[in-house]
Each structure stands twice: as structure tokens, then as C-alpha cells.
Design an enzyme around this catalytic site. Sequence first.
Site, PDB file in Angstrom:
ATOM      1  N   HIS A  83      -2.167   7.727   7.338  1.00 37.66           N
ATOM      2  CA  HIS A  83      -1.023   8.445   6.642  1.00 37.66           C
ATOM      3  C   HIS A  83      -1.594   9.742   6.187  1.00 37.66           C
ATOM      4  O   HIS A  83      -1.104  10.761   6.490  1.00 37.66           O
ATOM      5  CB  HIS A  83      -0.525   7.833   5.425  1.00 37.66           C
ATOM      6  CG  HIS A  83       0.653   6.669   5.818  1.00 37.66           C
ATOM      7  ND1 HIS A  83       1.687   7.126   6.411  1.00 37.66           N
ATOM      8  CD2 HIS A  83       0.653   5.367   5.511  1.00 37.66           C
ATOM      9  CE1 HIS A  83       2.746   6.072   6.517  1.00 37.66           C
ATOM     10  NE2 HIS A  83       1.964   5.112   5.937  1.00 37.66           N
ATOM     11  N   GLN A 142       3.011  10.005   1.868  1.00 39.98           N
ATOM     12  CA  GLN A 142       4.532   9.104   1.754  1.00 39.98           C
ATOM     13  C   GLN A 142       5.246   9.706   0.716  1.00 39.98           C
ATOM     14  O   GLN A 142       6.561   9.693   0.587  1.00 39.98           O
ATOM     15  CB  GLN A 142       4.226   7.698   1.642  1.00 39.98           C
ATOM     16  CG  GLN A 142       3.595   7.250   3.147  1.00 39.98           C
ATOM     17  CD  GLN A 142       3.515   5.711   3.002  1.00 39.98           C
ATOM     18  OE1 GLN A 142       2.401   4.969   2.501  1.00 39.98           O
ATOM     19  NE2 GLN A 142       4.415   5.041   3.449  1.00 39.98           N
ATOM     20  N   CYS A 161       6.048  -0.349   7.478  1.00 37.65           N
ATOM     21  CA  CYS A 161       5.522   0.711   6.705  1.00 37.65           C
ATOM     22  C   CYS A 161       6.966   1.276   5.898  1.00 37.65           C
ATOM     23  O   CYS A 161       8.137   1.055   6.529  1.00 37.65           O
ATOM     24  CB  CYS A 161       5.307   1.963   7.808  1.00 37.65           C
ATOM     25  SG  CYS A 161       4.984   3.460   6.750  1.00 37.65           S
ATOM     26  N   LEU A 162       6.402   1.520   4.746  1.00 37.79           N
ATOM     27  CA  LEU A 162       7.912   2.052   3.792  1.00 37.79           C
ATOM     28  C   LEU A 162       8.376   3.201   4.300  1.00 37.79           C
ATOM     29  O   LEU A 162       9.551   3.754   3.944  1.00 37.79           O
ATOM     30  CB  LEU A 162       7.275   2.151   2.538  1.00 37.79           C
ATOM     31  CG  LEU A 162       6.673   0.809   1.912  1.00 37.79           C
ATOM     32  CD1 LEU A 162       6.138   1.309   0.300  1.00 37.79           C
ATOM     33  CD2 LEU A 162       7.857   0.109   1.513  1.00 37.79           C
ATOM     34  N   GLY A 215       0.780  -1.236  -0.027  1.00 38.09           N
ATOM     35  CA  GLY A 215      -0.115  -0.063   0.046  1.00 38.09           C
ATOM     36  C   GLY A 215       0.766   1.337  -0.043  1.00 38.09           C
ATOM     37  O   GLY A 215       2.031   1.217   0.368  1.00 38.09           O
ATOM     38  N   HIS A 219      -4.347   1.613   7.937  1.00 38.06           N
ATOM     39  CA  HIS A 219      -2.747   2.134   7.966  1.00 38.06           C
ATOM     40  C   HIS A 219      -2.765   3.230   6.743  1.00 38.06           C
ATOM     41  O   HIS A 219      -2.093   4.508   7.287  1.00 38.06           O
ATOM     42  CB  HIS A 219      -1.951   1.166   7.695  1.00 38.06           C
ATOM     43  CG  HIS A 219      -0.297   1.345   7.390  1.00 38.06           C
ATOM     44  ND1 HIS A 219       0.382   0.750   8.274  1.00 38.06           N
ATOM     45  CD2 HIS A 219       0.176   1.914   6.569  1.00 38.06           C
ATOM     46  CE1 HIS A 219       1.522   1.301   7.932  1.00 38.06           C
ATOM     47  NE2 HIS A 219       1.498   1.993   6.760  1.00 38.06           N
ATOM     48  N   GLU A 220      -3.196   3.214   5.830  1.00 41.72           N
ATOM     49  CA  GLU A 220      -2.954   4.261   4.793  1.00 41.72           C
ATOM     50  C   GLU A 220      -3.960   5.501   5.187  1.00 41.72           C
ATOM     51  O   GLU A 220      -3.470   6.433   4.728  1.00 41.72           O
ATOM     52  CB  GLU A 220      -3.495   3.632   3.207  1.00 41.72           C
ATOM     53  CG  GLU A 220      -2.648   2.516   2.896  1.00 41.72           C
ATOM     54  CD  GLU A 220      -1.285   2.590   2.984  1.00 41.72           C
ATOM     55  OE1 GLU A 220      -0.811   3.723   3.095  1.00 41.72           O
ATOM     56  OE2 GLU A 220      -0.588   1.589   3.140  1.00 41.72           O
TER      57      GLU A 220
HETATM   58  O1  GNR Z   1       3.991  -2.604   2.634  1.00 40.22           O
HETATM   59  C1  GNR Z   1       3.385  -2.538   3.619  1.00 40.22           C
HETATM   60  N1  GNR Z   1       3.087  -3.536   4.338  1.00 40.22           N
HETATM   61  C2  GNR Z   1       2.245  -3.394   5.474  1.00 40.22           C
HETATM   62  C3  GNR Z   1       2.243  -4.662   6.430  1.00 40.22           C
HETATM   63  C4  GNR Z   1       1.530  -4.738   7.406  1.00 40.22           C
HETATM   64  C5  GNR Z   1       0.768  -3.493   7.627  1.00 40.22           C
HETATM   65  C6  GNR Z   1       0.601  -2.513   6.946  1.00 40.22           C
HETATM   66  C7  GNR Z   1       1.424  -2.458   5.740  1.00 40.22           C
HETATM   67  S1  GNR Z   1       1.446  -1.044   4.694  1.00 40.22           S
HETATM   68  C8  GNR Z   1       3.119  -0.937   4.049  1.00 40.22           C
HETATM   69  C9  GNR Z   1       3.260  -0.243   3.017  1.00 40.22           C
HETATM   70  C10 GNR Z   1       2.984   1.421   3.667  1.00 40.22           C
HETATM   71  O2  GNR Z   1       3.818   1.725   4.420  1.00 40.22           O
HETATM   72  N2  GNR Z   1       1.866   1.908   3.255  1.00 40.22           N
HETATM   73  O3  GNR Z   1       1.833   3.043   4.100  1.00 40.22           O
HETATM   74 NI    NI Z   2       2.980   2.889   5.664  1.00 41.94          NI
END
Ligand code: GNR
Ligand code: NI
Length: 168
Positions: A138, A51, A92-93, A46, A134-135
Site C-alpha cells: 500500500h 488507505q 483488503c479494506l 492491518g 500487503h501493507e
Molecule cells: O483486514 C485485512 N485482512 C487481510 C487478510 C489477508 C491478507 C491481508 C489482509 S490486510 C486487510 C486489511 C487491509 O486492507 N490492509 O491494508
Molecule cells: Ni489492504
Amino acid sequence: MALLSILEFPDSRLRTIAKAVTKVDNRIRRLIDDMFETMYEAPGIGLAATQVNEHVRVIVIDISEEKDTPLVFINPEIEVLDKELHEYEEGCLSVPGYSEEVTRPIHVRVKALNREGEAFVMEPEDLLTVCIQHEIDHLNGKLFVDYLSSIKRQRIRKKLEKEHKAKA
Ligand code: GNR
Ligand code: NI
């Protein structure tokens, strides 16, 4: 298409509240394409526009094994359907190299626009539920590390700051 660079914690730009998209036009669709390219390359499941330092309410997700099921959420709105919670180890990236358990509602309904600007509703399950929340976080300037103890968060911050200095 273009690869975009991903902001990393504790960059204060990750704390920006993204603005609603008023018109789903070619500029937004180009951003979406670039976000998918960036997400697949990372690789991640995601990516939120925040980001990549674009402060508009746009999310791309692909949780499929084959990376052939791209999902787009513009101006997403989430409704929690019941109190049931679920724990999942999130990464998270923007917080590279770290993952921790985060507890979130499991039954949610999401309303959003697709890349044509059409409204849709979905009730995501399993990993998709986690990822969408999660997104959306952000877009609201929130990171998964905000759910951790301040001790843990500071430890991650210090280590990433050190890495950033080493790279600069
Ligand atoms: O790649 C991602 N893996 C992930 C694993 C568990 C819960 C959430 C994520 S999102 C993350 C990519 C990212 O940072 N998205 O904002
Ligand atoms: Ni993230």
C-alpha cells in the site's frame, strides 16, 4: 481519536508513493491512534496510512484474536531471506467484498521504527508475514488486485465502480 474514511479501489490516490517519516512526533502518533481506531472498527487486521489518504510510511497491524496486540511499523524496510513462497487468500479494506489467493515470500526480515521512533527488527511468521507485505505494498501504491489477472482485476474494478456510483 477519530474514525478516518478508507479510500477504495480504483481511487487513484491509492497509487501514491508514501513519503518516509522524518520525525516520529505527536502528529504521527495521533495518526497512528486514529488508524488503529479505524482498523478495529472496520474491522481489519492491518491498515496503511495510504488507505486513509495520508501519504506517509506508517502501518498499523493487529492479527491477534483478542485485538490486544497492536503493532506499529514506521518507515518499514523488508528483506526477503529465501525463495520460499506461500499462497494466502488476501482481502483488503480498500477492495471491500473481494478476496483472492496471492503468492508472496514467507521468510522476510522487517526493519522499522516503533511509535517512539526507536528502530527494531523482526522476522514475522504466518499471517503477519502476509499482512506486513500487503501493507508495505500500500505504501508503494500497490494493491493485492495487482497480482491478479487483468481480467479479474477489471471485473472487480467495474463492480466496485458500480457500487460507488450507486452510493453517490
Ligand atoms: O483486514 C485485512 N485482512 C487481510 C487478510 C489477508 C491478507 C491481508 C489482509 S490486510 C486487510 C486489511 C487491509 O486492507 N490492509 O491494508
Ligand atoms: Ni489492504
